[in-house]
Enzyme design. Structure first.
Site, PDB file in Angstrom:
ATOM      1  N   PHE A 152       0.885  -1.257   0.032  1.00  0.00           N
ATOM      2  CA  PHE A 152       0.009   0.086   0.018  1.00  0.00           C
ATOM      3  C   PHE A 152       0.847   1.344  -0.019  1.00  0.00           C
ATOM      4  O   PHE A 152       0.256   2.515   0.138  1.00  0.00           O
ATOM      5  CB  PHE A 152      -0.756   0.015   1.226  1.00  0.00           C
ATOM      6  CG  PHE A 152      -2.021  -1.219   1.357  1.00  0.00           C
ATOM      7  CD1 PHE A 152      -2.982  -1.203   0.458  1.00  0.00           C
ATOM      8  CD2 PHE A 152      -1.549  -2.196   2.014  1.00  0.00           C
ATOM      9  CE1 PHE A 152      -4.074  -2.081   0.461  1.00  0.00           C
ATOM     10  CE2 PHE A 152      -2.261  -3.399   1.948  1.00  0.00           C
ATOM     11  CZ  PHE A 152      -3.692  -3.435   1.367  1.00  0.00           C
ATOM     12  N   LEU A 153       2.267   1.061  -0.184  1.00  0.00           N
ATOM     13  CA  LEU A 153       2.927   2.328  -0.149  1.00  0.00           C
ATOM     14  C   LEU A 153       2.481   3.357  -1.285  1.00  0.00           C
ATOM     15  O   LEU A 153       1.995   3.131  -2.292  1.00  0.00           O
ATOM     16  CB  LEU A 153       4.696   2.096  -0.376  1.00  0.00           C
ATOM     17  CG  LEU A 153       5.130   1.224  -1.364  1.00  0.00           C
ATOM     18  CD1 LEU A 153       5.153   2.306  -2.608  1.00  0.00           C
ATOM     19  CD2 LEU A 153       6.254   0.632  -1.164  1.00  0.00           C
ATOM     20  N   ARG A 154       2.882   4.798  -0.752  1.00  0.00           N
ATOM     21  CA  ARG A 154       2.707   5.673  -1.904  1.00  0.00           C
ATOM     22  C   ARG A 154       3.885   6.154  -2.344  1.00  0.00           C
ATOM     23  O   ARG A 154       4.923   6.283  -1.488  1.00  0.00           O
ATOM     24  CB  ARG A 154       1.977   6.944  -1.207  1.00  0.00           C
ATOM     25  CG  ARG A 154       0.508   6.710  -0.767  1.00  0.00           C
ATOM     26  CD  ARG A 154       0.172   7.657   0.451  1.00  0.00           C
ATOM     27  NE  ARG A 154       1.105   7.556   1.518  1.00  0.00           N
ATOM     28  CZ  ARG A 154       1.001   8.624   2.373  1.00  0.00           C
ATOM     29  NH1 ARG A 154       0.207   9.679   2.144  1.00  0.00           N
ATOM     30  NH2 ARG A 154       1.996   8.828   3.316  1.00  0.00           N
ATOM     31  N   ASN A 211      -7.686   0.913  -3.545  1.00  0.00           N
ATOM     32  CA  ASN A 211      -7.399   1.804  -4.335  1.00  0.00           C
ATOM     33  C   ASN A 211      -8.638   2.310  -5.374  1.00  0.00           C
ATOM     34  O   ASN A 211      -8.766   3.458  -5.493  1.00  0.00           O
ATOM     35  CB  ASN A 211      -6.284   1.266  -5.633  1.00  0.00           C
ATOM     36  CG  ASN A 211      -5.230   1.216  -5.175  1.00  0.00           C
ATOM     37  OD1 ASN A 211      -4.826   1.900  -4.111  1.00  0.00           O
ATOM     38  ND2 ASN A 211      -3.992   0.926  -5.805  1.00  0.00           N
ATOM     39  N   LEU A 253      -9.818  14.245  -0.319  1.00  0.00           N
ATOM     40  CA  LEU A 253     -10.753  15.177  -1.025  1.00  0.00           C
ATOM     41  C   LEU A 253      -9.947  16.254  -1.460  1.00  0.00           C
ATOM     42  O   LEU A 253     -10.605  17.526  -1.158  1.00  0.00           O
ATOM     43  CB  LEU A 253     -11.725  15.460   0.253  1.00  0.00           C
ATOM     44  CG  LEU A 253     -12.545  14.364   0.854  1.00  0.00           C
ATOM     45  CD1 LEU A 253     -13.574  14.530   1.799  1.00  0.00           C
ATOM     46  CD2 LEU A 253     -13.367  13.633  -0.413  1.00  0.00           C
ATOM     47  N   GLY A 256      -8.543  18.296  -8.247  1.00  0.00           N
ATOM     48  CA  GLY A 256      -7.261  18.388  -8.949  1.00  0.00           C
ATOM     49  C   GLY A 256      -7.473  18.025 -10.627  1.00  0.00           C
ATOM     50  O   GLY A 256      -8.579  17.853 -10.939  1.00  0.00           O
ATOM     51  N   GLY A 260      -4.059   9.947 -11.554  1.00  0.00           N
ATOM     52  CA  GLY A 260      -3.028   9.159 -12.303  1.00  0.00           C
ATOM     53  C   GLY A 260      -1.892   8.356 -11.943  1.00  0.00           C
ATOM     54  O   GLY A 260      -2.505   7.803 -10.667  1.00  0.00           O
ATOM     55  N   CYS A 263      -0.807   3.226 -10.589  1.00  0.00           N
ATOM     56  CA  CYS A 263      -1.754   2.438  -9.821  1.00  0.00           C
ATOM     57  C   CYS A 263      -3.130   2.793  -9.999  1.00  0.00           C
ATOM     58  O   CYS A 263      -4.021   1.803 -10.234  1.00  0.00           O
ATOM     59  CB  CYS A 263      -1.424   2.266  -8.141  1.00  0.00           C
ATOM     60  SG  CYS A 263       0.128   1.423  -7.720  1.00  0.00           S
ATOM     61  N   LYS A 266      -4.900   1.862 -13.515  1.00  0.00           N
ATOM     62  CA  LYS A 266      -4.630   0.561 -13.892  1.00  0.00           C
ATOM     63  C   LYS A 266      -5.693  -0.426 -12.930  1.00  0.00           C
ATOM     64  O   LYS A 266      -6.341  -1.254 -13.252  1.00  0.00           O
ATOM     65  CB  LYS A 266      -3.334   0.308 -14.289  1.00  0.00           C
ATOM     66  CG  LYS A 266      -2.730  -0.613 -13.138  1.00  0.00           C
ATOM     67  CD  LYS A 266      -1.499  -1.189 -13.125  1.00  0.00           C
ATOM     68  CE  LYS A 266      -0.589  -1.624 -12.016  1.00  0.00           C
ATOM     69  NZ  LYS A 266      -1.154  -2.493 -11.139  1.00  0.00           N
TER      70      LYS A 266
END
Ligand code: NAD
Length: 433
Positions: A152-154, A211, A253, A256, A260, A263, A266
């Site tokens: 779950f890393l960003r 996601n 929230l 933007g 994109g 992750c 897709k």
């Protein structure tokens, strides 16, 4: 514990370095020999804050190594973790060819009990699929288990996310393998990180559902912002008021240019495809994608509010990566924005602190600039696409002296409208007057 991480991209490299930091002995494998050579030479192929120091430390201390030799890496490991890519196919489903290639490699190298773990985001049912490939191709009768351990890393905050996750999800039907995986994550287990232990199908679904839900929040607030624009409401105040309701929460929230990255697009598409496969239409998920497409396409409309005819004009883009603190250009909204601006006859100048090298592979005829002010030179509009911190304190006096026309389109709402207008600019943002 000996661990092989197969696939040394964003997830594999971060996971490998962090598992080594936990005290495990990790070998990271990639089929891309140039990438492995580059890493061995001390130059990481990706931009991720803090990663170079973490990799260097663990290599120096002998817990982390890199190779293209998948056989020997598997042979000497108890846990084999798949971190290869699962990109979209043309129908939106996950392309499992990289996973399949690794499963075949595992089948051939199986020389003792192993736990085969998917860290890649894989469709529900992938654990069974991997098991079938290994069973059909294995050369020994060794036992093995298959588990799902979604990541779950960003990007941009990957190391902290890995070392201090909200939760660790383990999907496995085998007690012995579950204990081994808990042991792998021992430092997190000791600091009472919540562990969700379930079957592989549920673990795989948790990743897609998470996601897709986050993407739903983004598309939802983008629609609210678009409505605020038309009705005179202020989306910041709306989010503040919504977020104070504990059932909603204020996170994720931010309106933007659309979501994109490698992750969300897709994975949302893959979830819709997974559903179609079992004859179920995910109406909400399909709508989230449609709203996102419209959002990306609407950026040029905001630019046109300031510059109605873009033919022969110059537009400066600040930020290209899909989010700050990464160089990842996969499915970045900037790509769509550049395409639309160029199709309208505009020249695009751009600056991104980390992603310009990656962006060059995706776009043509963009003038990549030295910095924010170089990008703004002779431009008719400046579009803030990615909210890098360094764009939050622009010198508007300096911008004024280099821009041809004073138009700022702030797709991330990082400025107060009043401040920019008082500086003499036409200012267009998201869902605020
Ligand atoms: P990536 O494209 O950066 O890395 C994949 C790596 O696997 C590449 O270096 C590629 O050369 C290598 N590879 C491909 N086939 C191979 C093979 N047969 N043997 C060895 N190496 C091989 O991908 P990523 O962004 O790290 O994502 C990996 C997976 O993790 C995906 O399923 C993704 O959805 C998931 N994920 C990504 C993120 C993220 O933020 N990037 C976060 C959570 C989950």
């Amino acid at each position: 514990m000996h661990l092989a991480v197969i696939g040394t991209g964003y997830v594999g490299l971060v996971s490998g370095a962090c598992f080594a930091e936990f005290g495990n002995s990790v070998v990271c494998v990639d089929s891309d020999a140039a990438k492995i050579e580059q890493i061995k030479a001390g130059k990481l192929p990706i931009y991720e804050p803090g990663l170079d120091a973490l990799v260097a430390k663990n290599v120096r201390e002998g817990r982390l190594e890199f190779t293209t030799d998948i056989n020997s890496a598997i042979e000497r490991s108890l846990v084999v973790m798949l971190a290869v890519g699962t990109p979209s196919t043309t129908d939106g489903s996950a392309d499992m060819s990289q996973v399949e290639a690794v499963a075949l490699g595992i089948a051939r190298a199986l020389n003792g009990y192993k736990v085969v773990v998917t860290k890649s985001t894989v469709p529900v049912g992938a654990a069974g699929y991997i098991k079938r490939i290994i069973d059909e191709n294995k050369r020994s009768s060794c036992r093995y288990s298959v588990a799902s351990n979604p990541e779950f890393l960003r990007e941009g905050a990957a190391i902290n996310d890995f070392l201090r996750p909200d939760r660790v999800v383990i999907g496995c039907n085998d007690e012995e393998a579950i204990e081994i995986l808990k042991d792998l994550y021992r430092p997190l287990y000791l600091i009472e990180t919540p562990f969700v232990v379930t079957n592989p199908e549920s673990a795989e679904m948790i990743k897609y559902a998470s996601n897709a839900f986050l993407a739903t929040k983004i598309s939802f607030i983008n629609e609210i912002a678009n409505l605020c624009d038309r009705l005179g409401a202020d989306v910041h105040d709306v989010v503040k008021g919504m977020g104070m309701d504990n059932r909603i929460g204020g996170k994720f929230l931010h309106p933007g240019p659309g979501f994109g990255g490698s992750c969300f697009p897709k994975d949302v598409k893959a979830l819709a495809a997974i559903a179609r496969n079992v004859s179920y239409e995910m109406k909400l998920t399909e709508a989230v994608l449609a709203v996102n497409e419209r959002q990306m396409a609407s950026v040029i409309e905001r630019v046109r509010r300031a510059v109605p005819d873009l033919d022969g004009k110059t537009v400066a883009l600040l930020g290209l990566a899909f989010k700050p603190d990464t160089d990842d250009m996969r499915e970045a909204p900037a790509l769509r924005i550049i395409n639309d601006l160029q199709a309208a006859g505009a020249t695009v100048r751009a600056y991104d602190p980390a992603a310009m090298e990656a962006a060059r592979l995706f776009v043509a005829d963009v003038l990549f600039c030295e910095d924010e002010y170089d990008a703004a030179r002779d431009s008719d509009a400046l579009v803030i696409v990615t909210e890098w911190n360094q764009f939050r304190g622009l010198d508007f006096g300096r911008l004024k002296s280099v821009m041809r026309a004073l138009n700022v389109i702030d797709m991330r709402n990082i400025y107060e409208p009043k401040d920019v207008r008082e500086a003499g600019f036409t200012y267009i943002s998201m869902g605020r007057l």
